[in-house]
Design a protein around this motif. Structure first.
Motif, PDB file in Angstrom:
ATOM      1  N   LEU A  50      40.675  77.013  57.852  1.00  0.00           N
ATOM      2  CA  LEU A  50      40.391  77.374  56.397  1.00  0.00           C
ATOM      3  C   LEU A  50      39.443  76.504  55.467  1.00  0.00           C
ATOM      4  N   LYS A  54      37.410  78.631  53.290  1.00  0.00           N
ATOM      5  CA  LYS A  54      37.518  78.119  51.328  1.00  0.00           C
ATOM      6  C   LYS A  54      36.143  77.646  50.752  1.00  0.00           C
ATOM      7  N   SER A 190      39.581  88.399  52.262  1.00  0.00           N
ATOM      8  CA  SER A 190      40.493  86.928  51.641  1.00  0.00           C
ATOM      9  C   SER A 190      41.459  86.531  52.852  1.00  0.00           C
ATOM     10  N   PRO A 192      44.848  85.563  53.265  1.00  0.00           N
ATOM     11  CA  PRO A 192      46.373  85.884  52.621  1.00  0.00           C
ATOM     12  C   PRO A 192      47.195  84.328  52.102  1.00  0.00           C
ATOM     13  N   LYS A 193      47.876  84.039  50.664  1.00  0.00           N
ATOM     14  CA  LYS A 193      48.123  82.831  49.937  1.00  0.00           C
ATOM     15  C   LYS A 193      48.853  82.294  51.136  1.00  0.00           C
ATOM     16  N   PHE A 194      49.806  82.766  51.723  1.00  0.00           N
ATOM     17  CA  PHE A 194      51.083  81.955  52.736  1.00  0.00           C
ATOM     18  C   PHE A 194      49.895  81.659  53.927  1.00  0.00           C
ATOM     19  N   ALA A 196      46.988  80.569  54.261  1.00  0.00           N
ATOM     20  CA  ALA A 196      46.322  79.593  53.159  1.00  0.00           C
ATOM     21  C   ALA A 196      47.347  78.632  53.348  1.00  0.00           C
ATOM     22  N   SER A 197      48.280  78.826  52.608  1.00  0.00           N
ATOM     23  CA  SER A 197      49.271  76.942  52.624  1.00  0.00           C
ATOM     24  C   SER A 197      49.465  76.738  53.917  1.00  0.00           C
TER      25      SER A 197
END
Length: 313
Positions: A50, A54, A190, A192-194, A196-197
């Protein structure tokens, strides 16, 4: 500066919580093993992935690799000086390899990562990883080989050392997480948001579980059982004076960003690796010497780190 001290204080409060909960018999040595495995196999790889995806672009990360020369040269020089120290000060043959390993290699993840995060924030993670790659690679090859030689039955100790086992340690889940993140960045993908969470939740376990594990280890060693001698003093001299001084001197010659050099200095001045007493026991070396050195290095770090920060920040 004050914020850095307060953040470090929080880190050590977590360590003392681990110590206190061990005293209360809520944590055991097996708990430390579980926490260590959770950090090394799950939390830390997610943290590595991450943070690298990031905080850095492809071009920014490629620019970092010129800085790997400093940790490589500093560790090699420290290794040579530690070997000379054992000859000049007549370190016992049953602890010589362990002495060299503890003198040279630092705790770059369990202590190094949380401390650097507390001081600099997530932007320091790639610099932490650069030092970690060099430190870990040399520790699981040259360092482990030297510890194996402490066994009075040196021939048997050499047989037990296997390059494949060392490679498995070098290419740990943490490093694999870093490599996956690096490939992701180099391909300009990139996250994906899920994902990253998910990796964020797991990665946030790294610092508390690491410091709990350190606290449990210090309790298991036993503060009352610590015995200072000239060899332990030599190890502490290498960890907290010689190693960071060499990094600083190299930084005057090899130009790198200021924060990178600061992180390298802090990484070079970390306590002894947690795994040294365990490895010393497995190779038939001086376990009491290794455990006492680890205990002193962790406890004295509380006093040492404010002075180091005052000098470099």
């Amino acid at each position: 500066m004050v914020d850095a001290y307060l953040n470090i204080f929080v880190i050590f409060v977590l360590m003392f919580m681990g110590y206190w909960l061990s005293y209360r018999q809520l944590f055991t040595n097996q708990t430390a093993d579980v926490f260590s495995k959770l950090v090394l196999t799950i939390a830390l790889p997610c943290n590595m992935f991450l943070n690298i995806t990031k905080n850095f672009s492809r071009d920014e990360f490629l620019a970092l690799f010129s800085g790997m020369l400093i940790p490589l040269c500093s560790i090699l020089v420290t290794f040579i000086l530690s070997t000379l120290y054992t000859k000049f000060f007549s370190v016992s043959s049953t602890r010589k390899g362990t002495f060299i390993t503890m003198f040279t290699f630092s705790n770059t993840i369990f202590m190094g990562l949380p401390i650097n995060l507390a001081i600099f924030g997530e932007v320091a993670v790639p610099f932490v990883l650069l030092y970690y790659i060099i430190n870990t690679s040399l520790f699981w090859t040259a360092g482990v080989y030297k510890m194996a030689q402490d066994n009075p039955e040196s021939q048997q100790a050499k047989i037990e050392f296997h390059p494949v086992a060392a490679l498995k340690k070098i290419f740990s889940p943490a490093l694999i997480g870093f490599i996956v993140g690096l490939i992701w960045v180099l391909c300009s993908l990139s996250v994906p948001k899920f994902i990253a969470s998910f990796t964020g939740y797991l990665g946030n376990l790294t610092t508390p579980l690491s410091m709990f594990a350190i606290g449990i280890i210090v309790y298991q060693i036993g503060v009352k059982n610590l015995r200072m001698n000239h060899d332990i003093f030599g190890v502490l001299l290498g960890r907290y004076i010689i190693s960071p001084l060499i990094v600083w001197l190299l930084g005057q010659w090899i130009q790198v960003p200021d924060m990178m050099l600061q992180v390298f200095i802090i990484q070079s001045a970390m306590p002894i690796q947690n795994s040294v007493p365990i490895l010393t026991r497995s190779y038939g070396g001086d376990v009491e010497f290794a455990a006492s050195s680890l205990g002193y290095s962790v406890l004295l770090y509380l006093i040492y780190i404010p002075f180091l920060l005052h000098l470099i920040l």
